[in-house]
Design a protein around this motif. Structure first.
Motif, PDB file in Angstrom:
ATOM      1  N   UNK A 130       8.390  10.548   9.968  1.00  0.00           N
ATOM      2  CA  UNK A 130       9.081  11.651   9.423  1.00  0.00           C
ATOM      3  C   UNK A 130       8.455  12.735   8.221  1.00  0.00           C
ATOM      4  N   UNK A 131       7.244  12.049   8.192  1.00  0.00           N
ATOM      5  CA  UNK A 131       6.217  13.036   7.313  1.00  0.00           C
ATOM      6  C   UNK A 131       4.769  12.596   7.791  1.00  0.00           C
ATOM      7  N   UNK A 132       3.863  13.484   7.369  1.00  0.00           N
ATOM      8  CA  UNK A 132       2.393  13.240   7.308  1.00  0.00           C
ATOM      9  C   UNK A 132       1.924  14.081   6.391  1.00  0.00           C
ATOM     10  N   UNK A 133       0.990  13.314   5.742  1.00  0.00           N
ATOM     11  CA  UNK A 133       0.505  11.593   6.009  1.00  0.00           C
ATOM     12  C   UNK A 133       1.881  10.750   5.762  1.00  0.00           C
ATOM     13  N   UNK A 134       1.513   9.665   6.324  1.00  0.00           N
ATOM     14  CA  UNK A 134       2.624   8.694   6.228  1.00  0.00           C
ATOM     15  C   UNK A 134       2.059   7.236   6.211  1.00  0.00           C
ATOM     16  N   UNK A 135       2.789   6.260   6.422  1.00  0.00           N
ATOM     17  CA  UNK A 135       2.187   4.785   6.700  1.00  0.00           C
ATOM     18  C   UNK A 135       2.075   4.526   7.727  1.00  0.00           C
ATOM     19  N   UNK A 175      -7.141   1.575   4.827  1.00  0.00           N
ATOM     20  CA  UNK A 175      -6.073   1.293   4.027  1.00  0.00           C
ATOM     21  C   UNK A 175      -5.279   0.151   4.630  1.00  0.00           C
ATOM     22  N   UNK A 176      -5.238  -0.028   5.958  1.00  0.00           N
ATOM     23  CA  UNK A 176      -4.555  -1.228   6.521  1.00  0.00           C
ATOM     24  C   UNK A 176      -4.966  -2.591   5.736  1.00  0.00           C
ATOM     25  N   UNK A 177      -6.376  -2.584   5.782  1.00  0.00           N
ATOM     26  CA  UNK A 177      -7.147  -3.766   5.086  1.00  0.00           C
ATOM     27  C   UNK A 177      -6.240  -4.056   3.465  1.00  0.00           C
ATOM     28  N   UNK A 178      -6.228  -2.773   2.579  1.00  0.00           N
ATOM     29  CA  UNK A 178      -5.929  -2.918   1.490  1.00  0.00           C
ATOM     30  C   UNK A 178      -4.406  -3.114   1.322  1.00  0.00           C
ATOM     31  N   UNK A 179      -3.727  -2.773   2.250  1.00  0.00           N
ATOM     32  CA  UNK A 179      -2.271  -3.020   2.426  1.00  0.00           C
ATOM     33  C   UNK A 179      -1.921  -4.434   2.570  1.00  0.00           C
ATOM     34  N   UNK A 214       1.081   6.429  10.365  1.00  0.00           N
ATOM     35  CA  UNK A 214      -0.095   6.677  11.137  1.00  0.00           C
ATOM     36  C   UNK A 214      -1.253   5.652  10.919  1.00  0.00           C
ATOM     37  N   UNK A 215      -1.119   4.978   9.491  1.00  0.00           N
ATOM     38  CA  UNK A 215      -2.459   3.771   9.248  1.00  0.00           C
ATOM     39  C   UNK A 215      -2.219   2.670  10.252  1.00  0.00           C
ATOM     40  N   UNK A 216      -1.067   2.328  10.415  1.00  0.00           N
ATOM     41  CA  UNK A 216      -0.572   1.135  11.097  1.00  0.00           C
ATOM     42  C   UNK A 216      -0.427   1.169  12.783  1.00  0.00           C
TER      43      UNK A 216
END
Length: 365
Positions: free
Chosen positions: A43-48, A341-345, A50-52
């Protein structure tokens, strides 16, 4: 964790491109699950998402839950062992602009999913995620319990109450009497915060957008009180509830609705949340109160006594920690420009699990 239930299981997450669905998918992947996502595009860009997207999923299917035929085909292809239904229109203010879309996505979309599973006679447990706003809000000091009346002033709240009734009626009419079908439960969470949420008209993403631009934060309703919790809090409840009902008979006390909210100390006004954010990421805010703004509840809190008594579930992070972890995520991505940011998450998930273990929470044992 979670009695090892998710290791190797085929898990369907509807709404996986959203904020909560993305975090749930990443956690499930790290629990060893084969995660399938069914949703509209992010629904948005950026978003979560796209990272995963390249690491969390066994497969993804683009599908509108309002389309029964397409949804049924997706469910048939996946043949899930368990379903977490998070696909929804999640914004109160948008429901004033798009009331029919809100109702159709939230209530009819849920009916479509349950109907697809019913016709396929899949035995998978289903956790339907709704909202604390499903309650008939009387603006009182008492925390709402699972047996309090459902309702809603605005279309969004009404659609969530309707979703609850859809899940209850389909379960009682079709799932409970049919030995081939699994249990259906609903889960209601408080106001969720955390990194990776970029939705419009949500206070923390609004804060971050303003801070990145070095502009004052416009706060629509600074006195509104909400039960703030980190996204991992409610997700731990969903995961634990799903793992437990998978092993329970259909007449179990666990095959019912559950609230997953924070401790009473996290019931804070919006102003307090913004001030807490600014203590970590300096900036300014301005009062955007306007009597012409659309109606939004002023006071809303949840009781989590049932989850504590029956599931031995308790929150892991207090209000300050939830805000700190959330702001830290955005700061790492947008200011420190952290590459992975995946690692950070995942590190934040690990930190939350460690906190739950220190508190001897049942699911983390």
């Amino acid at each position: 964790m979670f009695n090892g239930y998710y290791q190797g299981r085929r898990v369907l997450v509807t709404g996986h491109t959203g904020f909560k669905g993305g975090w749930l998918s990443l956690w499930l992947k790290n629990l060893g699950a084969n995660v399938w996502g069914v949703s509209l595009p992010a629904p948005t860009k950026p978003g979560f998402h796209e990272l995963i997207s390249k690491c969390a999923f066994k497969g993804e299917i683009e599908c509108d839950v309002r389309d029964l035929n397409s949804l049924a085909k997706a469910v048939k292809k996946i043949k899930p062992d368990i379903i977490f239904h998070l696909a929804a229109q999640p914004i109160v203010r948008l429901s004033y602009a798009e009331p029919l879309e809100t109702f159709q996505t939230n209530a009819v979309g849920t009916a479509n999913l349950l109907e697809a599973v019913r016709k396929l006679e899949l035995p998978c447990p289903i956790v339907v995620v709704t909202s604390d706003k499903c309650y008939e809000n009387r603006e009182w000091e008492f925390a709402y319990r699972e047996n309090d009346p459902l309702g809603g002033h605005d279309v969004y709240s009404m659609s969530k109450a309707a979703t609850e009734l859809v899940a209850q009626s389909w379960y009682r009419s079709f799932f409970k009497p049919n030995a081939k079908l699994g249990p259906v439960v609903t889960a209601r969470a408080g106001n969720v915060i955390g990194g990776g949420d970029y939705a419009l008209d949500r206070i923390l993403p609004d804060c971050v957008r303003s801070l990145i631009k070095k502009e004052p934060i416009l706060v629509r309703n600074p006195v509104a009180v909400r039960p703030w919790q980190h996204v991992l809090e409610c997700l731990s409840g969903y995961l634990w509830l799903g793992a437990r009902i998978a092993k329970e008979p259909k007449d179990s006390k666990l095959v019912t609705a559950f609230n997953f909210g924070p401790e009473p100390s996290a019931r804070q006004p919006v102003r307090k949340l913004v001030e807490e954010v600014l203590s970590i990421w300096p900036g300014k805010w301005v009062d955007g109160s306007n009597p012409k703004n659309v109606h939004e509840a002023t006071l809303l809190t949840l009781s989590i006594e049932k989850a504590g008594a029956l599931l031995k579930w308790t929150p892991g992070w207090d209000f300050q920690e939830a805000v700190r972890r959330s702001v830290e995520w955005y700061h790492q991505r947008h200011v420190s420009r952290k590459v992975d940011m995946v690692e950070f998450s995942v590190e934040q998930i690990d930190a939350y699990v460690a906190s739950a273990r220190r508190k001897q929470t049942a699911w983390a044992a």
